[in-house]
Design an enzyme around this catalytic site. Structure first.
Site, PDB file in Angstrom:
ATOM      1  N   GLU A   1      33.911  76.619  17.093  1.00 14.81           N
ATOM      2  CA  GLU A   1      34.818  77.253  16.488  1.00 14.81           C
ATOM      3  C   GLU A   1      35.599  78.420  17.344  1.00 14.81           C
ATOM      4  OE1 GLU A   1      34.763  80.192  12.328  1.00 14.81           O
ATOM      5  OE2 GLU A   1      33.098  80.210  13.479  1.00 14.81           O
TER       6      GLU A   1
ATOM      7  N   GLU B   1      25.843  76.333   6.477  1.00 16.45           N
ATOM      8  CA  GLU B   1      26.838  76.209   7.392  1.00 16.45           C
ATOM      9  C   GLU B   1      26.588  75.990   8.828  1.00 16.45           C
ATOM     10  OE1 GLU B   1      30.477  78.500   6.428  1.00 16.45           O
ATOM     11  OE2 GLU B   1      31.032  78.435   8.542  1.00 16.45           O
TER      12      GLU B   1
END
Length: 255
Positions: A152, A147
């Site tokens: 974010e 990932e």
């Protein structure tokens, strides 16, 4: 006659030799025109999460109605506070759903080939307040990890750049996210380093922020996701009014 043939063959081979010495041109996998219209969006992306779900690990349920092209050239996702939604289940736990929001996942899977790489870039207008969790990320198609959180925002006033090798072995960099009402340019470059591992570089507004290495990432397929999750890791309670997340100039190319 022989000399003329030799000259002709040499003349034919010379352009091929020069061409082979030139650097390879990047291939555009998702063009910057992707958010020019709903038709273009739907050519490259599906609604909700690309594995087929409409909930994940936060307090929002995704649907098509909260994703829009507004204005043309810009993807706009809106998270709307709601009541009465059935809870979601994630990791064996029930999560209250307090918002309806949106996610899009690329139809194409992406992988870094041996000796190659990928570049993901775009301009993002994202909230960084408590209870809001917009993201621009890659995650494994088969199992987990890999990932890569290319950008974010988890309600802390910062932007995070993360690369997971396992749930407990990861690299991350948190950077102050100033002027969240403005668009900021994000670029993430993935490059094979040894036929096995992938170097990951993160830029914001043209400045290199972090360099990570994804162990055994090369050759593994990724989903590409843009979503506005809420609460969860960004804290709660979240906002009581609508929250928006906008993206423009998105592009994915090979190196």
């Amino acid at each position: 006659m022989l000399n003329m043939v030799q000259i002709s063959v040499t003349a034919l081979l010379l352009p091929l030799t020069l061409a082979s010495a030139l650097p390879k041109r990047a291939t555009v996998l998702i063009p910057k025109s992707v958010f020019d219209s709903t038709t273009s969006l739907e050519q490259y992306f599906t609604y909700n999460y690309p594995w087929g779900g409409n909930t994940h690990n936060g307090g929002a349920r995704m649907d098509k109605e909260h994703v829009a092209i507004s204005p043309p050239g810009t993807l706009k996702i809106t998270a709307q506070p709601v009541k009465g939604q059935p809870p979601a289940t994630h990791g064996g736990k029930q999560i209250p759903i307090n918002y309806l929001s949106g996610a899009v996942g690329a139809k194409q899977h992406f992988n870094v080939p041996k000796g190659g790489g990928l570049v993901f870039s775009g301009s993002f207008q994202a909230t960084a307040t408590k209870g809001t969790w917009p993201a621009f990320w890659l995650t494994a198609v088969n199992g987990w990890p890999p990932e890569i959180d290319m950008a974010e925002w988890k309600g802390s006033g910062k932007i995070s750049f993360n690369t997971f090798n396992t749930s407990s072995v990861l690299s991350w960099k948190d950077v102050a996210y100033n002027n969240p009402s403005q668009f900021h340019d994000i670029t993430c470059e993935l490059r094979d380093v040894n036929g096995k591992d992938t170097q990951v570089k993160f830029w914001m507004d043209g400045a290199l922020q972090a360099t990570h290495v994804g162990k055994d990432y090369t050759g593994k397929p990724f989903y590409l996701i843009i979503n506005l999750q809420m609460e969860g890791s960004s804290g709660k309670p979240g906002p009581t009014t609508n929250t928006t997340y906008s993206v423009k100039n998105l592009e994915v190319t090979t190196l």
